[in-house]
Design an enzyme around this catalytic site. Structure first.
Site, PDB file in Angstrom:
ATOM      1  N   LEU A   7       0.838  -1.188   0.000  1.00 28.10           N
ATOM      2  CA  LEU A   7       0.000   0.000   0.000  1.00 28.10           C
ATOM      3  C   LEU A   7       0.878   1.244   0.000  1.00 28.10           C
ATOM      4  CD1 LEU A   7      -3.025   0.827   0.191  1.00 28.10           C
ATOM      5  CD2 LEU A   7      -2.695   0.998   2.666  1.00 28.10           C
ATOM      6  N   SER A   8       0.726   2.070  -1.019  1.00 28.65           N
ATOM      7  CA  SER A   8       1.607   3.234  -1.189  1.00 28.65           C
ATOM      8  C   SER A   8       1.032   4.522  -0.634  1.00 28.65           C
ATOM      9  CB  SER A   8       1.913   3.436  -2.675  1.00 28.65           C
ATOM     10  OG  SER A   8       0.723   3.817  -3.361  1.00 28.65           O
ATOM     11  N   GLY A   9      -0.285   4.537  -0.424  1.00 26.73           N
ATOM     12  CA  GLY A   9      -0.933   5.798  -0.062  1.00 26.73           C
ATOM     13  C   GLY A   9      -1.550   6.492  -1.257  1.00 26.73           C
ATOM     14  N   ASP A  12      -4.435   3.928  -6.554  1.00 26.47           N
ATOM     15  CA  ASP A  12      -4.426   2.615  -7.205  1.00 26.47           C
ATOM     16  C   ASP A  12      -4.336   1.469  -6.191  1.00 26.47           C
ATOM     17  OD1 ASP A  12      -4.550   3.825  -9.719  1.00 26.47           O
ATOM     18  OD2 ASP A  12      -2.377   3.983  -9.856  1.00 26.47           O
ATOM     19  N   CYS A  99      13.530  -1.557  -8.558  1.00 31.72           N
ATOM     20  CA  CYS A  99      12.744  -1.483  -7.336  1.00 31.72           C
ATOM     21  C   CYS A  99      11.734  -2.618  -7.289  1.00 31.72           C
ATOM     22  CB  CYS A  99      12.017  -0.137  -7.247  1.00 31.72           C
ATOM     23  SG  CYS A  99      10.946   0.032  -5.804  1.00 31.72           S
ATOM     24  N   CYS A 194      10.803   6.696  -7.694  1.00 32.47           N
ATOM     25  CA  CYS A 194      10.108   6.332  -6.465  1.00 32.47           C
ATOM     26  C   CYS A 194      10.860   6.705  -5.199  1.00 32.47           C
ATOM     27  CB  CYS A 194       9.795   4.841  -6.478  1.00 32.47           C
ATOM     28  SG  CYS A 194      11.200   3.764  -6.768  1.00 32.47           S
TER      29      CYS A 194
END
Length: 351
Positions: A7-9, A12, A99, A194
């Site tokens: 979960l990136s915030g 998506d 990454c 990123c």
């Protein structure tokens, strides 16, 4: 299933979480802290605290537990060092590809409990299990498709991966976010590399490589038109950032040994290449036959070229593209497709 979700915030991965939750899976969300190590904070603000605020809000709304995992050291030792070395050698790196292969679907796999059956993310890509193997397929959204960044994943990594939003268009994801009333539904998509966050790439490079003044030369007239702070600040095909009038000017070449940046205003199309060599391959779905008509991407985005791939005996591949491209740069990744299937990719080599 018991699933670990990255979960990136962003919107998506937030929608991916809710889709999996609706399907009844047992979820644990993980926020990976992979920004620059804390001692580099003087370069600028990293937005990880803001990202984490959104990630927490999404998890609280969905009643999903969230764990924060720092992979800063691992990221530095692999992705960041690779980026610096490639830039220093005058090549064009792609840290996001590493990454995914080394961190998100690499180190992360090793860190989490083995009881997690799958690792899910908010990537725009699809998977098809066939004959005991995983095929990586393009998303129907040609602009958002992220198979280019996943081309270095192995069969073993893909066997545990899930891409819940891969079949959707971006506009559909925004609509789903509003349907779920997600805290991230109005949040803009992140841009750039990123690990840098809001830190400018030029500032990051300046800190590590400094500035070495060199000449900017018009390749057509051999005239010195100005000075630059170092060849490693520029990439082939670049148009902006030269600080010269009378343009547009394009970067068409670099002499690393002499610290020269060559530019051109005229005949840019004439210098476009339709043939190049690729090495350091990762084939997801098996090496193609000796000579094969495929499609190739040399950068992320909807642009894709018909090409003919000829395999050499030294592990290198010769690629001839149908439409010449003026932005082909050593160090970039070429990713190959057979229809919608991503076969894998490799690094464009120095001529």
């Amino acid at each position: 299933m018991k699933i670990a979700l990255l979960l990136s915030g962003g919107v998506d991965s937030s929608v991916a979480l809710r889709l999996l939750k609706d399907q009844g899976h047992e979820l644990t969300a993980f926020y990976l802290k992979i920004w620059l190590q804390d001692e580099y904070s003087f370069l600028g603000e990293c937005p990880w605290e803001e990202d984490l605020k959104y990630a927490r809000a999404v998890c609280e709304q969905a009643d999903v537990s969230l764990e924060i995992l720092s992979l800063q050291t691992e990221y530095w030792d692999t992705v960041v060092k690779y980026t610096i070395e490639e830039v220093k050698e005058g090549r064009t790196p792609n840290p996001d590809i590493y990454c995914n292969s080394l961190i998100k679907f690499g180190e992360f796999y090793d860190k989490i409990d083995s009881s997690f059956e799958n690792v899910a993310s908010g990537h725009y890509a699809q998977l098809n299990e066939e004959n005991g193997g995983s095929k990586l397929l393009r998303s129907p959204d040609p602009v958002k498709d992220q198979t280019y960044f996943l081309a270095y994943l192995t069969q073993q990594q893909l066997s545990r991966a899930l891409f819940p939003i891969g079949k959707y268009m971006k506009k559909d994801i925004r609509q789903l976010a509003k349907k779920y009333k997600l805290p991230t539904m109005e949040r803009k998509d992140s841009q750039g590399i990123c690990f840098l966050g809001q830190v400018k790439f030029a500032e990051f490079i300046k800190h590590h490589l400094g500035e070495i003044e060199g000449e900017i030369i018009d390749i057509d007239t051999n005239s010195v038109l100005g000075k630059h702070p170092g060849y490693y600040y520029y990439t082939i095909g670049q148009r902006s950032g030269l600080g010269l009038g009378g343009g547009p000017w394009y970067v068409v070449g670099k002499d690393v040994a002499k610290n020269i940046v060559y530019i051109s205003r005229e005949n840019k199309t004439a210098r476009a290449k339709d043939e190049f060599k690729v090495g350091k391959f990762n084939w997801i779905s098996g090496e193609p036959s000796q000579k094969k008509e495929l499609k190739v991407k040399i950068r992320h985005g909807e642009g894709i070229n018909d090409c003919v791939v000829t395999l050499g005996n030294n592990g290198k591949v010769n690629v001839k593209i149908e439409k010449p491209d003026s932005g082909i740069a050593p160090g970039q990744f070429a990713v190959f497709y057979d229809d919608d299937v991503c076969l894998g990719g490799g690094v464009i080599l120095q001529e």
